[in-house]
Design a protein around this motif. Structure first.
Motif, PDB file in Angstrom:
ATOM      1  N   LEU A 214       0.840  -1.194   0.000  1.00 19.83           N
ATOM      2  CA  LEU A 214       0.000   0.000   0.000  1.00 19.83           C
ATOM      3  C   LEU A 214       0.880   1.250   0.000  1.00 19.83           C
ATOM      4  O   LEU A 214       1.947   1.247   0.626  1.00 19.83           O
ATOM      5  CB  LEU A 214      -0.928  -0.015   1.212  1.00 19.83           C
ATOM      6  CG  LEU A 214      -1.851  -1.241   1.289  1.00 19.83           C
ATOM      7  CD1 LEU A 214      -2.705  -1.190   2.559  1.00 19.83           C
ATOM      8  CD2 LEU A 214      -2.730  -1.338   0.058  1.00 19.83           C
ATOM      9  N   PRO A 215       0.458   2.320  -0.667  1.00 20.01           N
ATOM     10  CA  PRO A 215       1.331   3.487  -0.852  1.00 20.01           C
ATOM     11  C   PRO A 215       1.762   4.178   0.429  1.00 20.01           C
ATOM     12  O   PRO A 215       2.823   4.777   0.480  1.00 20.01           O
ATOM     13  CB  PRO A 215       0.497   4.411  -1.744  1.00 20.01           C
ATOM     14  CG  PRO A 215      -0.917   3.969  -1.567  1.00 20.01           C
ATOM     15  CD  PRO A 215      -0.832   2.492  -1.342  1.00 20.01           C
ATOM     16  N   ARG A 216       0.953   4.124   1.475  1.00 20.22           N
ATOM     17  CA  ARG A 216       1.309   4.811   2.720  1.00 20.22           C
ATOM     18  C   ARG A 216       1.655   3.844   3.836  1.00 20.22           C
ATOM     19  O   ARG A 216       1.544   4.156   5.012  1.00 20.22           O
ATOM     20  CB  ARG A 216       0.165   5.749   3.131  1.00 20.22           C
ATOM     21  CG  ARG A 216       0.075   6.992   2.245  1.00 20.22           C
ATOM     22  CD  ARG A 216      -1.090   7.863   2.611  1.00 20.22           C
ATOM     23  NE  ARG A 216      -2.358   7.287   2.162  1.00 20.22           N
ATOM     24  CZ  ARG A 216      -3.546   7.865   2.312  1.00 20.22           C
ATOM     25  NH1 ARG A 216      -3.623   9.033   2.926  1.00 20.22           N
ATOM     26  NH2 ARG A 216      -4.634   7.291   1.870  1.00 20.22           N
ATOM     27  N   GLY A 217       2.119   2.653   3.443  1.00 17.69           N
ATOM     28  CA  GLY A 217       2.568   1.667   4.417  1.00 17.69           C
ATOM     29  C   GLY A 217       1.607   0.513   4.561  1.00 17.69           C
ATOM     30  O   GLY A 217       0.400   0.645   4.381  1.00 17.69           O
ATOM     31  N   GLY A 218       2.155  -0.655   4.865  1.00 20.33           N
ATOM     32  CA  GLY A 218       1.343  -1.843   5.041  1.00 20.33           C
ATOM     33  C   GLY A 218       1.207  -2.638   3.757  1.00 20.33           C
ATOM     34  O   GLY A 218       1.597  -2.196   2.674  1.00 20.33           O
ATOM     35  N   THR A 219       0.656  -3.825   3.884  1.00 18.86           N
ATOM     36  CA  THR A 219       0.413  -4.707   2.744  1.00 18.86           C
ATOM     37  C   THR A 219      -0.957  -5.335   2.895  1.00 18.86           C
ATOM     38  O   THR A 219      -1.529  -5.355   3.989  1.00 18.86           O
ATOM     39  CB  THR A 219       1.463  -5.833   2.661  1.00 18.86           C
ATOM     40  OG1 THR A 219       1.406  -6.620   3.862  1.00 18.86           O
ATOM     41  CG2 THR A 219       2.864  -5.270   2.481  1.00 18.86           C
TER      42      THR A 219
END
Length: 255
Positions: A214-219
């Motif tokens: 994800l673009p702002r962190g995480g998957t």
């Protein structure tokens, strides 16, 4: 690790982080801690999501095409966990004075020990709560700024103590995720839509597991059929949207 009957957990996952720091390779680290390559990546994805920021990062270039290393936050977590192990007999009295952030890391270690069949685990705070006669709509804000909407019963909302500002987990099974490769101009009834970049594709006999950064962190991970993967032209680096219904989200709160 158990202290006074209190299970802290997280030993295996922290050992994996320590092995990554030592080896600079997911493959070698997984072998060192006797874990499969896939299980290692699954654990890393879960830890990154629960921490709200990356604990492990990929390196590009160099001999062998790059590798992996711990972020400063990952190194801090490993260091603090080792301090907790050494000081476990006295941690209630000395936890706050050993090193910066140990209390926060203790809570993080306990989150990582949570076992669930849901592939996707996110930690956030309740940003909005809309109460209904039977069901409540809960909007959870993740550390990266993304939002996840869940529909839960009014009784569940009250029992979990879900109020604005409260910390909560969002659990979503990978099989509940629908992937869309081209959503421009399309509208969907599903409330949750997270767009990311394909970073891992693992094809099985029938199904394919697709992991998006994800673009702002995480998957977020999805399980789709092999035919769907082919039809959508899923490949590394492509942009894909993960869609899931609010009713597919299970909420929980830290113990």
């Amino acid at each position: 690790m158990t202290v006074g009957g209190e299970h802290l957990g997280g030993v295996g996952r922290v050992e994996l982080l320590g092995a990554i720091a030592e080896c600079g390779s997911i493959t070698q680290a997984a072998k060192l801690v006797k874990m499969s390559y896939k299980a290692a990546w699954d654990a890393i994805d879960a830890m990154n999501n629960l921490a709200g920021e990356p604990l492990v990062e990929r390196l590009t270039g160099g001999k062998g095409g790059g590798g992996t290393r711990l972020t400063p936050r990952g190194r801090q977590l490993v260091d603090n966990f080792r301090i907790i192990e050494r000081e476990h007999a006295r941690y209630l009295r000395q936890l706050g004075s050993q090193a910066e952030g140990i209390a926060d890391d203790l809570l993080l270690i306990r989150r990582m020990a949570m076992k669930t069949t849901a592939r996707n685990q996110f930690l956030g705070k309740v940003a909005e709560l809309k109460q209904g006669a039977v069901n409540d709509e809960v909007t959870l804000e993740l550390p990266g700024g993304q939002h996840i909407v869940a529909i839960v019963t009014r009784d569940s909302s009250e029992n979990l103590g879900l109020v604005p500002g409260a910390e909560a987990f969002a659990l979503i099974k990978a099989s509940s995720i629908i992937l869309v490769a081209d959503s421009e101009g399309a509208r969907f009834s599903a409330r949750n839509q997270l767009t990311g970049t394909v970073t891992r594709v693992q094809t099985g006999a029938v199904n394919t597991e697709v992991v998006l950064d994800l673009p702002r962190g995480g998957t977020i991970a999805a399980i789709i059929t092999n035919q769907s993967s082919t039809d959508l032209a899923i490949e590394l680096g492509s942009n894909v949207t993960a869609i899931f219904k609010a009713s597919s989200v299970i909420l929980g709160v830290p113990a």
